[in-house]
Structure formats: structure tokens, C-alpha cells
Design a protein around this motif. Structure first.
Motif, PDB file in Angstrom:
ATOM      1  N   ALA A 100       9.850   7.036   3.948  1.00  0.00           N
ATOM      2  CA  ALA A 100      10.201   5.437   4.054  1.00  0.00           C
ATOM      3  C   ALA A 100       8.972   4.914   4.057  1.00  0.00           C
ATOM      4  O   ALA A 100       8.799   3.842   3.317  1.00  0.00           O
ATOM      5  N   ASN A 101       7.725   5.377   4.806  1.00  0.00           N
ATOM      6  CA  ASN A 101       6.551   4.649   4.885  1.00  0.00           C
ATOM      7  C   ASN A 101       6.118   4.760   3.336  1.00  0.00           C
ATOM      8  O   ASN A 101       5.649   3.570   2.752  1.00  0.00           O
ATOM      9  N   LEU A 102       6.097   5.662   2.521  1.00  0.00           N
ATOM     10  CA  LEU A 102       5.581   5.913   1.195  1.00  0.00           C
ATOM     11  C   LEU A 102       6.357   4.843   0.359  1.00  0.00           C
ATOM     12  O   LEU A 102       5.870   3.969  -0.363  1.00  0.00           O
ATOM     13  N   ILE A 103       7.704   4.731   0.300  1.00  0.00           N
ATOM     14  CA  ILE A 103       8.556   4.100  -0.653  1.00  0.00           C
ATOM     15  C   ILE A 103       8.234   2.634  -0.190  1.00  0.00           C
ATOM     16  O   ILE A 103       8.336   1.786  -1.229  1.00  0.00           O
ATOM     17  N   ALA A 104       8.181   2.161   1.001  1.00  0.00           N
ATOM     18  CA  ALA A 104       8.003   0.798   1.244  1.00  0.00           C
ATOM     19  C   ALA A 104       6.588   0.272   1.098  1.00  0.00           C
ATOM     20  O   ALA A 104       6.656  -1.222   0.926  1.00  0.00           O
ATOM     21  N   LEU A 105       5.617   1.061   0.600  1.00  0.00           N
ATOM     22  CA  LEU A 105       4.369   0.165   0.849  1.00  0.00           C
ATOM     23  C   LEU A 105       4.026  -0.817  -0.099  1.00  0.00           C
ATOM     24  O   LEU A 105       3.680  -1.900   0.236  1.00  0.00           O
ATOM     25  N   LEU A 106       4.610  -0.389  -1.425  1.00  0.00           N
ATOM     26  CA  LEU A 106       4.053  -1.423  -2.577  1.00  0.00           C
ATOM     27  C   LEU A 106       5.202  -2.722  -2.507  1.00  0.00           C
ATOM     28  O   LEU A 106       4.606  -3.783  -2.808  1.00  0.00           O
ATOM     29  N   PRO A 107       6.377  -2.405  -2.152  1.00  0.00           N
ATOM     30  CA  PRO A 107       7.184  -3.549  -1.896  1.00  0.00           C
ATOM     31  C   PRO A 107       6.735  -4.614  -0.653  1.00  0.00           C
ATOM     32  O   PRO A 107       6.657  -5.573  -0.771  1.00  0.00           O
ATOM     33  N   VAL A 108       6.307  -4.046   0.398  1.00  0.00           N
ATOM     34  CA  VAL A 108       5.577  -4.783   1.414  1.00  0.00           C
ATOM     35  C   VAL A 108       4.463  -5.256   0.980  1.00  0.00           C
ATOM     36  O   VAL A 108       4.164  -6.684   1.373  1.00  0.00           O
ATOM     37  N   ALA A 109       3.679  -4.739   0.124  1.00  0.00           N
ATOM     38  CA  ALA A 109       2.454  -5.335  -0.338  1.00  0.00           C
ATOM     39  C   ALA A 109       2.852  -6.828  -1.382  1.00  0.00           C
ATOM     40  O   ALA A 109       1.824  -7.856  -1.006  1.00  0.00           O
ATOM     41  N   THR A 110       3.877  -6.544  -1.952  1.00  0.00           N
ATOM     42  CA  THR A 110       4.183  -7.916  -2.841  1.00  0.00           C
ATOM     43  C   THR A 110       4.639  -8.951  -1.792  1.00  0.00           C
ATOM     44  O   THR A 110       4.474 -10.086  -2.101  1.00  0.00           O
ATOM     45  N   LEU A 111       5.466  -8.459  -0.761  1.00  0.00           N
ATOM     46  CA  LEU A 111       5.849  -9.524   0.374  1.00  0.00           C
ATOM     47  C   LEU A 111       4.939 -10.092   0.860  1.00  0.00           C
ATOM     48  O   LEU A 111       4.724 -11.293   1.567  1.00  0.00           O
ATOM     49  N   GLY A 112       3.823  -9.339   1.197  1.00  0.00           N
ATOM     50  CA  GLY A 112       2.437  -9.812   1.971  1.00  0.00           C
ATOM     51  C   GLY A 112       1.984 -10.975   1.049  1.00  0.00           C
ATOM     52  O   GLY A 112       1.398 -11.857   1.601  1.00  0.00           O
ATOM     53  N   GLU A 113       1.875 -10.712  -0.363  1.00  0.00           N
ATOM     54  CA  GLU A 113       1.380 -11.873  -1.132  1.00  0.00           C
ATOM     55  C   GLU A 113       2.365 -13.180  -1.079  1.00  0.00           C
ATOM     56  O   GLU A 113       1.734 -14.124  -0.963  1.00  0.00           O
ATOM     57  N   LYS A 114       3.573 -12.918  -0.817  1.00  0.00           N
ATOM     58  CA  LYS A 114       4.438 -14.090  -0.809  1.00  0.00           C
ATOM     59  C   LYS A 114       4.509 -14.801   0.873  1.00  0.00           C
ATOM     60  O   LYS A 114       4.514 -16.088   0.743  1.00  0.00           O
ATOM     61  N   PHE A 115       4.551 -13.978   1.506  1.00  0.00           N
ATOM     62  CA  PHE A 115       4.628 -14.610   3.049  1.00  0.00           C
ATOM     63  C   PHE A 115       3.371 -14.553   4.049  1.00  0.00           C
ATOM     64  O   PHE A 115       3.500 -15.212   5.042  1.00  0.00           O
ATOM     65  N   GLY A 116       2.333 -13.475   3.458  1.00  0.00           N
ATOM     66  CA  GLY A 116       1.156 -13.803   4.182  1.00  0.00           C
ATOM     67  C   GLY A 116       1.145 -12.361   4.816  1.00  0.00           C
ATOM     68  O   GLY A 116       2.052 -11.702   5.240  1.00  0.00           O
ATOM     69  N   VAL A 127       5.315 -15.029  -5.488  1.00  0.00           N
ATOM     70  CA  VAL A 127       5.879 -14.162  -6.299  1.00  0.00           C
ATOM     71  C   VAL A 127       7.348 -13.706  -5.953  1.00  0.00           C
ATOM     72  O   VAL A 127       7.574 -14.055  -4.767  1.00  0.00           O
ATOM     73  N   LYS A 128       7.928 -12.998  -6.640  1.00  0.00           N
ATOM     74  CA  LYS A 128       9.391 -12.663  -6.200  1.00  0.00           C
ATOM     75  C   LYS A 128       9.488 -11.236  -6.157  1.00  0.00           C
ATOM     76  O   LYS A 128       8.645 -10.400  -7.221  1.00  0.00           O
ATOM     77  N   LEU A 129       9.977 -10.663  -5.392  1.00  0.00           N
ATOM     78  CA  LEU A 129      10.169  -9.261  -5.137  1.00  0.00           C
ATOM     79  C   LEU A 129      11.155  -8.705  -6.169  1.00  0.00           C
ATOM     80  O   LEU A 129      12.360  -9.187  -6.424  1.00  0.00           O
ATOM     81  N   ARG A 132       3.693  -7.404 -17.008  1.00  0.00           N
ATOM     82  CA  ARG A 132       4.091  -8.244 -16.040  1.00  0.00           C
ATOM     83  C   ARG A 132       2.818  -8.806 -15.143  1.00  0.00           C
ATOM     84  O   ARG A 132       1.849  -8.108 -15.065  1.00  0.00           O
ATOM     85  N   SER A 133       2.736 -10.063 -15.046  1.00  0.00           N
ATOM     86  CA  SER A 133       1.505 -10.644 -14.342  1.00  0.00           C
ATOM     87  C   SER A 133       1.382 -10.234 -12.944  1.00  0.00           C
ATOM     88  O   SER A 133       0.268 -10.233 -12.408  1.00  0.00           O
ATOM     89  N   ASN A 134       2.449  -9.948 -12.406  1.00  0.00           N
ATOM     90  CA  ASN A 134       2.467  -9.494 -10.959  1.00  0.00           C
ATOM     91  C   ASN A 134       3.286  -8.144 -10.584  1.00  0.00           C
ATOM     92  O   ASN A 134       4.354  -8.451  -9.742  1.00  0.00           O
ATOM     93  N   PRO A 135       3.236  -6.970 -11.311  1.00  0.00           N
ATOM     94  CA  PRO A 135       4.137  -5.936 -11.032  1.00  0.00           C
ATOM     95  C   PRO A 135       4.191  -5.385  -9.906  1.00  0.00           C
ATOM     96  O   PRO A 135       3.029  -5.427  -8.999  1.00  0.00           O
ATOM     97  N   LEU A 136       5.288  -4.963  -9.397  1.00  0.00           N
ATOM     98  CA  LEU A 136       5.129  -4.123  -8.047  1.00  0.00           C
ATOM     99  C   LEU A 136       4.394  -2.956  -8.025  1.00  0.00           C
ATOM    100  O   LEU A 136       3.703  -2.729  -7.165  1.00  0.00           O
TER     101      LEU A 136
END
Length: 462
Positions: free
Chosen positions: A71-87, A207-209, A261-265
Motif C-alpha cells: 500500500a505504501n509503494l502504490i500510494a507514493l506517486l499519487p500522494v506526491a501529485t496530491l502534494g503538488e495540488k493541496f500542499g 494539477v489533477k490526479l 504529459r506536462s505533469n505525469p503521475l
């Protein structure tokens, strides 16, 4: 609310925080990281007790660990994208809340499925912390001393690994395994307080997830990890090959989807930068090499060199202790010298330490073993700060979250693949599987050194 979150980044971002604020902010990051790393390592010691209490087999109980890591490994990159959007600070605080809440669920679990689900939620919470911690450090420390912040982060991770068995043994000596999770509640509360009051506000981008990419990433990593583990354990080659094929096919499709893509997952844009990709591969190989050593060495000490469990634990502490003792010096060196030189030298030293362990005499003393382990640990310590700094500084400012996530991906994926290869080696390499693992650890470390050195040949010093 959403309109506020979608505002573009500020045109000018301060280069780090002043010293008093920097100390408090780094304390928040350190406590959050230590919490996530420590909880991963303490559970290993309690596995037999947990398996008995939840009425499952030892082989099935491995999912108490696997659920967290996958779960940790799968979530890392989506979380990084959300970090750009929400801080980044907001994602860190969310991760702490999830982690502490899941810790309570773990302590309340009565069956293996309940515990595995709670551990998976913990893994996602841990990803929210580890996926943005390097990005936060990038904004906490001025560029001139960024290497010190990265080295301190590596030191915290090493401390978590080193303290895990001792903390678990101390807790289990007077309480049940459930307290391994319950102690996260007060510690997590303190970490959350510092995270709320001290972490810096970082730029946010609209950015959008990409949900399809997130699903493909989950299928790819789950297929590769579970299929590889199944194949390595010899539990069904047809199923293992099938899962691996599914995972690799999903990864190929994911990469094709991300191109252009300009901001790929999946940060293919960063991986196309030679400086970044070399640092990523170097980091990945270094953790494969370290897991060849870390997993196989206890078997070597116990089964070949006839040390008891207490002696084995004491001898192996030379690895994290070497990292702890050298980290302050490496941080300063990382601010003065490029990764192309420091990381190459570090992995060459690390590989030499592993090779010397492979060439140990038949009846070595504890000191003979420990100085070799310490040499390897010191070399490994030299790799991480400059190499991670290279990944952060070669990424554009608006892609710091992606770079931060990839730093953790290189570590977790390297550890996962290293674990699979150790299981495969222990099952197939006879009559001396542990010595074969040490030889492969040395070989992989030298390959990592060569990969790092390629930056020099290409004229890149980052």
C-alpha cells in the motif's frame, strides 16, 4: 475551497527557513518519518505472537508486513501529485492522522483480514509522509545547506531501522503486541502538533490526479511485487509468472499513457533527464544491494557462524550505527562535492565491505565481522544524501513533489526487489546461499557505483 487550492504557485519562494523555524519544521518532519519507518520495523519481531493471536499461519502472517509495504509503494506517486495540488505540509498532516487512526484499528483487530486492511491504511498514511518529506526538506533548508537536511532525513530513517527491534523487544517484554500500535497514539499526537504549527506553506499547482494512471500504477506494482514474491517463494510458478506478466503489461501501458504529459503521475518527464534517471537507478540498485546484505546476514550469522540471536542483533547494529555516526559529516560533504564523486565512492566502499564479509575466515571474531559491516554502512551512508540531493536539484521547482515521491519509490522498490532476489537466492543457491547473497550484494553495489560514475563520464556533476 477548490478554487483556493487550485491557485498557481507563487512567483517567488523563499530559499529555506530561518534557523529557529527550520529546527522546528525539521523536528516535525523527523518525528513523522520516524513514526512511519519505526512502525514498519517493529512489527517483524512480533510476527509469531500476532500470528498466534489472530489464528493464522506463519506464511499467511507475512501479509501483515506485505499489506503495509505494498500500500505504501502504490500510494507514493499519487500522494506526491496530491502534494503538488493541496500542499506538502497538508499531505504530511493527513498522513499522520491516517497513520494514527489506522494504528488504533490495528490494535483493535481480531482477525488477519482486519489487521491486513488496517495495515494497508497505515501504509497509505506512511506514503503521505514519505511521499512529501523530501519536498518539505527542499523548502525548509536553504539550497546552500540542503545536503545537511537530506542527510538528517537519512539519519532518521536509519535510526528507525536500528531502533525497531529494540523498541519491539522492550514493549513485548511487558505488554502484548497490540501496544506496538497503541504507542503510536501519543507519539503521533506530538508529531501532529509540530506538523500543524511548524511546517512551511509550500507552493500549490492546479494539477489533477489521473485516476486511470493511478489504477494502472496500482495494478503494475501489485502484479510485479506479488508475482515476484510468489515466484521467488516457489509457491506456484504459473501464478507468479501470470501476475508478473500482468504487472509488466500494466507498467508498459502506464508509461505510454504518461508520455507527452506536462505533469505525469509516473514522472517519465523527470526520468528522461539523464541526471535524474542516473540518480534514481543508482538509488534503486543501492537498496537492492543493501537488502541482499540485511536479509541474508542474520541467517549467515546464525546458521554458518553460530551466533545466538542476541549476538546476531548486536553485531548487525554496526550497520545503522555507522550510518548514524557518519551522517553529519556526509551532509556537509554533500553541500560541497557533487553526487557523481561522493555517491560513486560511497558505493565502491560499500561493495568492498560486502566483499570482505563474503571473504570472512571460517571462524571470525565479532570484531572481524563488525568492522566489515561498519565499512559497508559508512559507504552506504555516503551515497544517499548527495544522490537524493541530485534527484531534487535536477527536477524543476514545479516537479519537486514528483522528485520527492521517486526518492521514496527508489528506496521501497529497491528493498522489495532485493527481498525477492534474496528469497530466490536462498532457495536456489546451494551449498552456501548466504555467501552467494553477500557476493551478489557486493556485485550490485559495484554496479551502482558504476552507474553513479557514468555522471562523470557524461560530464554531469550533479
Amino acid at each position: 475551497m477548490s478554487a483556493t487550492l487550485a491557485q498557481p504557485a507563487m512567483p517567488s519562494v523563499p530559499d529555506g527557513l530561518p534557523k529557529p523555524a527550520r529546527i522546528r519544521a525539521m523536528a516535525a518532519v523527523a518525528m513523522a518519518v520516524l513514526l512511519s519507518v519505526l512502525d514498519y520495523t517493529v512489527v517483524n519481531i512480533a510476527m509469531p505472537d500476532i500470528a498466534r493471536d489472530v489464528h493464522t499461519t506463519d506464511s499467511a502472517a507475512i501479509w501483515i508486513v506485505n499489506a503495509y509495504q505494498l500500500a505504501n509503494l502504490i500510494a507514493l506517486l499519487p500522494v506526491a501529485t496530491l502534494g503538488e495540488k493541496f500542499g506538502h505540509a497538508r499531505m504530511c498532516r493527513l498522513g499522520l492522522m491516517m497513520f494514527v487512526g489506522a494504528s488504533l484499528l490495528c490494535a483493535m483487530s481480531q482477525t488477519l483480514p482486519e489487521l491486513a486492511v488496517a495495515r494497508a491504511i497505515q501504509g497509505v498514511g506512511g506514503a503521505c509522509i514519505l511521499g512529501v518529506n523530501a519536498a518539505l526538506i527542499r523548502y525548509i533548508y536553504p539550497s546552500s545547506i540542503l545536503g545537511r537536511g537530506i542527510a538528517l532525513n537519512g539519519l532518521i530513517i536509519a535510526l528507525g531501522v536500528a531502533l525497531g527491534p529494540s523498541v519491539a523487544a522492550a514493549v513485548l517484554s511487558f505488554a502484548s503486541w497490540k501496544w506496538l500500535f497503541l504507542i503510536n497514539l501519543p507519539f503521533g499526537a506530538v508529531a501532529f502538533y509540530f506538523a500543524v504549527t511548524s511546517l512551511p506553506v509550500t507552493p500549490r499547482t492546479p494539477v489533477k490526479l489521473d485516476r486511470l494512471s493511478a489504477v494502472l500504477l496500482a495494478v503494475a506494482l501489485a502484479g510485479i511485487v506479488t508475482g515476484g514474491d510468489n515466484f521467488a517463494q516457489g509457491e506456484g510458478w504459473v501464478l507468479g509468472v501470470g501476475l508478473l506478466t500482468l504487472g509488466l503489461a500494466a507498467m508498459v501501458l502506464l508509461v505510454r499513457l504518461q508520455l507527452g504529459r506536462s505533469n505525469p503521475l509516473l514522472p517519465v518527464d523527470l526520468l528522461m533527464r539523464p541526471g535524474f534517471s542516473i540518480a534514481f537507478v543508482t538509488g534503486f540498485l543501492s537498496f537492492v544491494a543493501s537488502n541482499f546484505f540485511i536479509i541474508s546476514m542474520p541467517f549467515n550469522l546464525t546458521n554458518v557462524l553460530h551466533r545466538d540471536p542476541v549476538e546476531t542483533g548486536l553485531v548487525i547494529t554496526a550497520w545503522p550505527m555507522a550510518i548514524v555516526l557518519t551522517a553529519p559529516f556526509v551532509g556537509r560533504l554533500a553541500d560541497r562535492y557533487p553526487a557523481a564523486f561522493l555517491s560513486t565512492l560511497g558505493m565502491a566502499i560499500c561493495g568492498t565491505g560486502f566483499l570482505l564479509l563474503r571473504l570472512l575466515p571460517a571462524a571470525p571474531t565479532d570484531a572481524d565481522i563488525m568492522w566489515r559491516i561498519a565499512l559497508a554502512g559508512a559507504g552506504f551512508s555516503m551515497l544517499q544524501p548527495p544522490n537524493n540531493k541530485a534527484m531534487l536539484t535536477t527536477a524543476p521547482k514545479n516537479r519537486i513533489s514528483g522528485a520527492s515521491g521517486m526518492i521514496s519509490v527508489s528506496r521501497l522498490f529497491g528493498q522489495t526487489m532485493g527481498g525477492m532476489l534474496v528469497a530466490l537466492t536462498l532457495g536456489l543457491a546451494h551449498p552456501a546461499p548466504t555467501k552467494t547473497c553477500l557476493a551478489l550484494a557486493a556485485f550490485t553495489a559495484y554496479v551502482a557505483a558504476a552507474c553513479s560514475f557514468s555522471r562523470v563520464l557524461a560530464g554531469r556533476k550533479e
